[in-house]
Motif scaffolding. Structure first.
Motif, PDB file in Angstrom:
ATOM      1  N   THR A 168       0.828  -1.208   0.000  1.00  0.00           N
ATOM      2  CA  THR A 168       0.000   0.000   0.000  1.00  0.00           C
ATOM      3  C   THR A 168       0.859   1.253   0.000  1.00  0.00           C
ATOM      4  OG1 THR A 168      -1.834  -1.101   1.129  1.00  0.00           O
ATOM      5  CG2 THR A 168      -1.715   1.294   1.332  1.00  0.00           C
ATOM      6  N   LEU A 169       1.867   1.283   0.853  1.00  0.00           N
ATOM      7  CA  LEU A 169       2.698   2.478   0.980  1.00  0.00           C
ATOM      8  C   LEU A 169       3.434   2.785  -0.317  1.00  0.00           C
ATOM      9  CD1 LEU A 169       4.208   1.970   4.568  1.00  0.00           C
ATOM     10  CD2 LEU A 169       2.266   3.392   3.901  1.00  0.00           C
ATOM     11  N   THR A 170       4.013   1.774  -0.944  1.00  0.00           N
ATOM     12  CA  THR A 170       4.771   2.039  -2.168  1.00  0.00           C
ATOM     13  C   THR A 170       3.868   2.541  -3.282  1.00  0.00           C
ATOM     14  OG1 THR A 170       4.626  -0.314  -2.752  1.00  0.00           O
ATOM     15  CG2 THR A 170       6.611   0.407  -1.621  1.00  0.00           C
ATOM     16  N   ALA A 171       2.629   2.072  -3.319  1.00  0.00           N
ATOM     17  CA  ALA A 171       1.685   2.563  -4.331  1.00  0.00           C
ATOM     18  C   ALA A 171       1.403   4.051  -4.147  1.00  0.00           C
ATOM     19  CB  ALA A 171       0.388   1.774  -4.264  1.00  0.00           C
ATOM     20  N   LEU A 172       1.611   4.544  -2.934  1.00  0.00           N
ATOM     21  CA  LEU A 172       1.342   5.949  -2.612  1.00  0.00           C
ATOM     22  C   LEU A 172       2.608   6.799  -2.587  1.00  0.00           C
ATOM     23  CD1 LEU A 172      -1.163   5.268   0.315  1.00  0.00           C
ATOM     24  CD2 LEU A 172      -1.729   5.878  -2.049  1.00  0.00           C
ATOM     25  N   GLY A 173       3.743   6.192  -2.896  1.00  0.00           N
ATOM     26  CA  GLY A 173       4.999   6.937  -2.895  1.00  0.00           C
ATOM     27  C   GLY A 173       5.594   7.128  -1.508  1.00  0.00           C
ATOM     28  N   ILE A 174       5.126   6.373  -0.534  1.00  0.00           N
ATOM     29  CA  ILE A 174       5.640   6.452   0.835  1.00  0.00           C
ATOM     30  C   ILE A 174       6.696   5.364   0.997  1.00  0.00           C
ATOM     31  CG2 ILE A 174       5.052   6.287   3.286  1.00  0.00           C
ATOM     32  CD1 ILE A 174       2.195   7.172   2.491  1.00  0.00           C
ATOM     33  N   ASN A 175       7.885   5.740   1.458  1.00  0.00           N
ATOM     34  CA  ASN A 175       9.005   4.795   1.471  1.00  0.00           C
ATOM     35  C   ASN A 175       9.520   4.452   2.861  1.00  0.00           C
ATOM     36  OD1 ASN A 175      10.621   7.111   2.141  1.00  0.00           O
ATOM     37  ND2 ASN A 175      10.846   7.571  -0.048  1.00  0.00           N
ATOM     38  N   LEU A 176       8.868   4.946   3.921  1.00  0.00           N
ATOM     39  CA  LEU A 176       9.338   4.672   5.281  1.00  0.00           C
ATOM     40  C   LEU A 176       8.137   4.538   6.208  1.00  0.00           C
ATOM     41  CD1 LEU A 176      12.313   6.290   7.147  1.00  0.00           C
ATOM     42  CD2 LEU A 176      10.075   6.240   8.255  1.00  0.00           C
ATOM     43  N   ASP A 177       8.188   3.537   7.081  1.00  0.00           N
ATOM     44  CA  ASP A 177       7.119   3.326   8.046  1.00  0.00           C
ATOM     45  C   ASP A 177       7.723   3.258   9.447  1.00  0.00           C
ATOM     46  OD1 ASP A 177       4.742   2.799   9.322  1.00  0.00           O
ATOM     47  OD2 ASP A 177       4.316   0.928   8.269  1.00  0.00           O
ATOM     48  N   TYR A 178       7.185   4.070  10.356  1.00  0.00           N
ATOM     49  CA  TYR A 178       7.658   4.042  11.740  1.00  0.00           C
ATOM     50  C   TYR A 178       7.005   2.862  12.461  1.00  0.00           C
ATOM     51  CZ  TYR A 178       9.865   8.492  10.799  1.00  0.00           C
ATOM     52  OH  TYR A 178      10.679   9.474  10.277  1.00  0.00           O
ATOM     53  N   ALA A 179       7.434   1.676  12.091  1.00  0.00           N
ATOM     54  CA  ALA A 179       6.948   0.406  12.621  1.00  0.00           C
ATOM     55  C   ALA A 179       8.023  -0.624  12.291  1.00  0.00           C
ATOM     56  CB  ALA A 179       5.615   0.030  11.966  1.00  0.00           C
ATOM     57  N   PRO A 180       8.107  -1.720  13.051  1.00  0.00           N
ATOM     58  CA  PRO A 180       7.200  -2.204  14.087  1.00  0.00           C
ATOM     59  C   PRO A 180       7.599  -1.769  15.492  1.00  0.00           C
ATOM     60  CG  PRO A 180       8.786  -3.897  13.591  1.00  0.00           C
ATOM     61  CD  PRO A 180       9.105  -2.736  12.667  1.00  0.00           C
ATOM     62  N   VAL A 181       6.675  -1.996  16.438  1.00  0.00           N
ATOM     63  CA  VAL A 181       6.945  -1.777  17.851  1.00  0.00           C
ATOM     64  C   VAL A 181       7.603  -3.032  18.418  1.00  0.00           C
ATOM     65  CG1 VAL A 181       5.855  -1.482  20.119  1.00  0.00           C
ATOM     66  CG2 VAL A 181       5.061  -0.144  18.150  1.00  0.00           C
ATOM     67  N   ALA A 182       8.779  -2.868  19.035  1.00  0.00           N
ATOM     68  CA  ALA A 182       9.499  -3.996  19.639  1.00  0.00           C
ATOM     69  C   ALA A 182       9.455  -3.936  21.164  1.00  0.00           C
ATOM     70  CB  ALA A 182      10.942  -4.020  19.158  1.00  0.00           C
ATOM     71  N   ASP A 183       8.607  -3.089  21.706  1.00  0.00           N
ATOM     72  CA  ASP A 183       8.470  -2.985  23.156  1.00  0.00           C
ATOM     73  C   ASP A 183       7.763  -4.210  23.717  1.00  0.00           C
ATOM     74  OD1 ASP A 183       9.521  -0.287  23.166  1.00  0.00           O
ATOM     75  OD2 ASP A 183       7.600   0.350  22.358  1.00  0.00           O
ATOM     76  N   VAL A 184       8.230  -4.685  24.868  1.00  0.00           N
ATOM     77  CA  VAL A 184       7.647  -5.836  25.545  1.00  0.00           C
ATOM     78  C   VAL A 184       6.678  -5.304  26.596  1.00  0.00           C
ATOM     79  CG1 VAL A 184       8.133  -7.919  26.873  1.00  0.00           C
ATOM     80  CG2 VAL A 184       9.779  -7.127  25.154  1.00  0.00           C
ATOM     81  N   ASN A 185       5.382  -5.510  26.394  1.00  0.00           N
ATOM     82  CA  ASN A 185       4.378  -4.871  27.251  1.00  0.00           C
ATOM     83  C   ASN A 185       4.198  -5.657  28.554  1.00  0.00           C
ATOM     84  OD1 ASN A 185       2.353  -2.541  27.059  1.00  0.00           O
ATOM     85  ND2 ASN A 185       1.145  -4.187  27.952  1.00  0.00           N
ATOM     86  N   THR A 186       5.044  -5.366  29.524  1.00  0.00           N
ATOM     87  CA  THR A 186       4.978  -6.073  30.807  1.00  0.00           C
ATOM     88  C   THR A 186       4.144  -5.340  31.842  1.00  0.00           C
ATOM     89  OG1 THR A 186       7.098  -5.050  31.382  1.00  0.00           O
ATOM     90  CG2 THR A 186       7.159  -7.296  30.503  1.00  0.00           C
ATOM     91  N   ASP A 187       3.739  -4.109  31.590  1.00  0.00           N
ATOM     92  CA  ASP A 187       2.894  -3.362  32.518  1.00  0.00           C
ATOM     93  C   ASP A 187       1.473  -3.309  31.971  1.00  0.00           C
ATOM     94  OD1 ASP A 187       1.581  -1.584  34.176  1.00  0.00           O
ATOM     95  OD2 ASP A 187       3.228  -0.142  34.269  1.00  0.00           O
ATOM     96  N   PRO A 188       0.520  -4.009  32.622  1.00  0.00           N
ATOM     97  CA  PRO A 188      -0.863  -3.998  32.132  1.00  0.00           C
ATOM     98  C   PRO A 188      -1.476  -2.602  32.082  1.00  0.00           C
ATOM     99  CG  PRO A 188      -0.554  -5.773  33.721  1.00  0.00           C
ATOM    100  CD  PRO A 188       0.691  -4.917  33.767  1.00  0.00           C
ATOM    101  N   ASP A 189      -0.933  -1.676  32.881  1.00  0.00           N
ATOM    102  CA  ASP A 189      -1.479  -0.318  32.913  1.00  0.00           C
ATOM    103  C   ASP A 189      -0.743   0.637  31.977  1.00  0.00           C
ATOM    104  OD1 ASP A 189      -3.432  -0.947  34.858  1.00  0.00           O
ATOM    105  OD2 ASP A 189      -1.928  -0.779  36.441  1.00  0.00           O
ATOM    106  N   ASN A 190       0.074   0.100  31.096  1.00  0.00           N
ATOM    107  CA  ASN A 190       0.822   0.946  30.166  1.00  0.00           C
ATOM    108  C   ASN A 190      -0.153   1.789  29.339  1.00  0.00           C
ATOM    109  OD1 ASN A 190       2.480   1.916  27.973  1.00  0.00           O
ATOM    110  ND2 ASN A 190       3.925   0.296  28.451  1.00  0.00           N
ATOM    111  N   PRO A 191      -0.038   3.122  29.402  1.00  0.00           N
ATOM    112  CA  PRO A 191      -1.030   3.964  28.728  1.00  0.00           C
ATOM    113  C   PRO A 191      -0.731   4.250  27.265  1.00  0.00           C
ATOM    114  CG  PRO A 191       0.490   5.341  29.947  1.00  0.00           C
ATOM    115  CD  PRO A 191       0.923   3.924  30.196  1.00  0.00           C
TER     116      PRO A 191
END
Length: 552
Positions: A168-191
């Motif tokens: 999808t991104l390349t079809a739109l001329g977008i060449n960079l995505d700020y993903a993926p998230v590599a954070d380990v969600n160990t706090d259930p209350d993480n906002p």
């Protein structure tokens, strides 16, 4: 850069062997030899970057350090920004985007503006398209959140998400995505992380993040693994404050580091820093984004990462607590960051970095190190020889049937059955349902299409389905609890709410509120699919943990 010199670099193979317009001899008098077939592509890209830098002024080099917020919806609204600051990239937000053709035209026009300025360096055109709750595009397939992908336990699902997104991104001329998230969600209350994380087990989180990064690269899109050194164990949102992660170095190495170590070993394109303090890593009180101990010391020296390091957005409060915006930009570079994302005052930040280079606070060697990494990545991902997006074909490209099918495939594979008292699921043929709560309209429509009539009240139904995930879960469940009808909850956020809902007959976790996830829940309720997802997190107070899940 003069076009003649750029063409010479392309035609000698330093940028791209066999590019259009080359006549085989290398032309233009470039002294750089063609790389042999056995030459390391990364080394070839670094050599090309060094050649490209030879024609750049200090101001143009400084500009490459900045990724600024795109203005408006047309290229012309960004002309002054590009001419004044020569940025290395721009980032899109929903206010810049109205439709597929418009986005493609915007991308093409911005690249044309950049090509006409100075060294003519192409732009990183980036976006936050993690999928799920963080998805900026108004077009294209909307896939589930990362925690849903984690529940599939299948890296191929991560690759499917990233590959579909990249298409999808390349079809739109977008060449960079700020993903993926590599954070380990160990706090259930993480906002701020929650379902944006693949889970709370660092091993699968790293595996999924690397699978996504590889699929993005294969699709021609730069991926940015985030947020180093780990934002998964915080109870403060770094958009609004400065989180402090109070754990030992050993705990950090066991819980937060593994996905990033795996990303470094895989040679991912880029890593984003977090605006948070980990005293066990650096007791100066500076957020990781401004910490040379964290970036140059741990990420570069200890882990051996030599790829691109970008800051998280510099307009976030987590990095603006103790320094002015211009000083923040300078300190981030001195700490080891290569690109500075979204400074709130672009002119002030660019000026501050230029002045720091001029007075020697930032050495020219330090500046060149970052610019070399930036240009090498642009070479490696084909930005210098990229074809313009096709606005006329963009809409069909982003609405491809295979994209929709891929989104549903990931969602179906993620559905996790955590409670099924008395075998209330799946529904018998023709059973009636009352649907309320989060996503009721979409879940109800899908159930009705699958042959289950909708009842006007819980009392008149064979099953009451309640969607949760929007913060009103307990109230929505309580509203039907006394009806005498079995209650099944469809949890569309993090599954931790199960501990707060009391006794319900059934609980299905989708980990996402996108349409395909709601459809997948309906399909599981109706027995069209068997729930095969497994918990990617522990749920305190329930006895349920990683790997748990029921089937039919």
């Amino acid at each position: 850069m003069p076009q003649r010199r750029l063409t010479a670099l392309i035609c000698t193979g330093i940028l791209l062997a066999g590019a259009a317009g080359c006549t085989g001899g290398g032309g233009g008098g470039s002294e750089s030899p063609s790389p042999s077939p056995s030459e390391d592509p990364g080394q070839a890209a670094a050599e090309a970057a060094a050649e490209l830098m030879a024609d750049m002024t200090v101001e143009e080099k400084v500009g490459q350090l900045f990724v600024l917020t795109a203005q408006g919806t047309t290229p012309e609204e960004n002309a002054e920004l590009i001419a004044e600051h020569r940025p290395g990239g721009l980032i899109y937000f929903p206010e810049n985007l109205t439709g597929a053709g418009q986005i493609a035209e915007l991308s093409n026009g911005l690249q044309e503006l950049a090509a006409a300025e100075g060294a003519g360096t192409p732009l990183f055109l980036g976006i936050d398209q993690e999928q799920g709750m963080v998805a900026r595009l108004p077009v294209g397939a909307h896939l589930p959140d990362a925690m849903a992908v984690g529940a599939t336990r299948d890296p191929e699902m991560a690759a499917t998400l990233a590959g579909t997104t990249a298409s999808t991104l390349t079809a739109l001329g977008i060449n960079l995505d700020y993903a993926p998230v590599a954070d380990v969600n160990t706090d259930p209350d993480n906002p701020v992380i929650g379902i944006r994380s693949f889970g709370s087990d660092p091993g699968p989180v790293g595996e999924m993040a690397v699978a996504e990064a590889a699929a993005f690269a294969e699709g021609g899109v730069v991926s940015v693994v985030k947020h180093f050194p780990g934002h998964g164990d915080t109870d403060t949102d770094s958009h609004t404050g400065l989180p402090v992660v109070d754990k030992t170095r050993e705990e950090w190495e066991q819980e937060d580091l593994p996905p990033f170590r795996e990303a470094v070993e895989a040679g991912v394109d880029a890593i984003m820093t977090a605006h948070l303090v980990v005293p066990a890593l650096d007791d100066s009180g500076e957020p990781a984004t401004l910490s040379g101990t964290v970036i140059d010391g741990i990420l570069r020296d200890e882990l051996g990462y030599d790829g691109l390091v970008t800051t998280d957005a510099l307009n976030m409060e987590g990095v603006r607590q103790t320094h002015g915006d211009g000083e923040v930009a300078v300190r981030a570079v001195l700490a080891g960051a290569d690109q500075l994302l979204m400074p709130p005052d672009a002119a002030g930040a660019v000026s501050a970095v230029r002045e720091a280079v001029a007075d020697g606070t930032i050495s020219e060697d330090r500046l060149d190190d970052s610019v070399r990494r930036i240009l090498a990545l642009k070479v490696e991902r084909g930005l210098y020889d990229a074809e313009p997006a096709d606005p006329a074909a963009a809409e069909d490209a982003v609405d491809a049937e295979e994209h929709a099918a891929a989104a549903q495939q990931v969602a179906d594979a993620s559905v996790t059955l955590l409670r099924n008292e008395g075998g209330v699921l799946p529904l018998a043929d023709g059973a009636t349902v009352h649907v309320s709560g989060e996503g009721a309209e979409e879940i109800g429509a899908a159930l009705e299409e699958l042959g289950h009539p909708l009842a006007g009240s819980a009392q008149g139904a064979d099953l009451a389905v309640v969607g949760t995930g929007g913060g009103q879960g307990a109230a929505a469940v309580n509203a039907v609890r006394g009806s005498g009808t079995p209650v099944v909850v469809v949890g569309q956020g993090a599954p931790y709410d199960l501990a707060e809902l009391g006794e319900v007959d059934g609980y299905l976790a989708t980990y996402s509120a996108v349409t395909v996830s709601r459809t997948a829940a309906a399909r599981a309720i109706a027995g069209e699919i068997t729930p095969e997802g497994r918990l990617p997190v522990d749920i305190p107070g329930t006895g349920l943990g990683i790997g748990d899940g029921l089937g039919y």
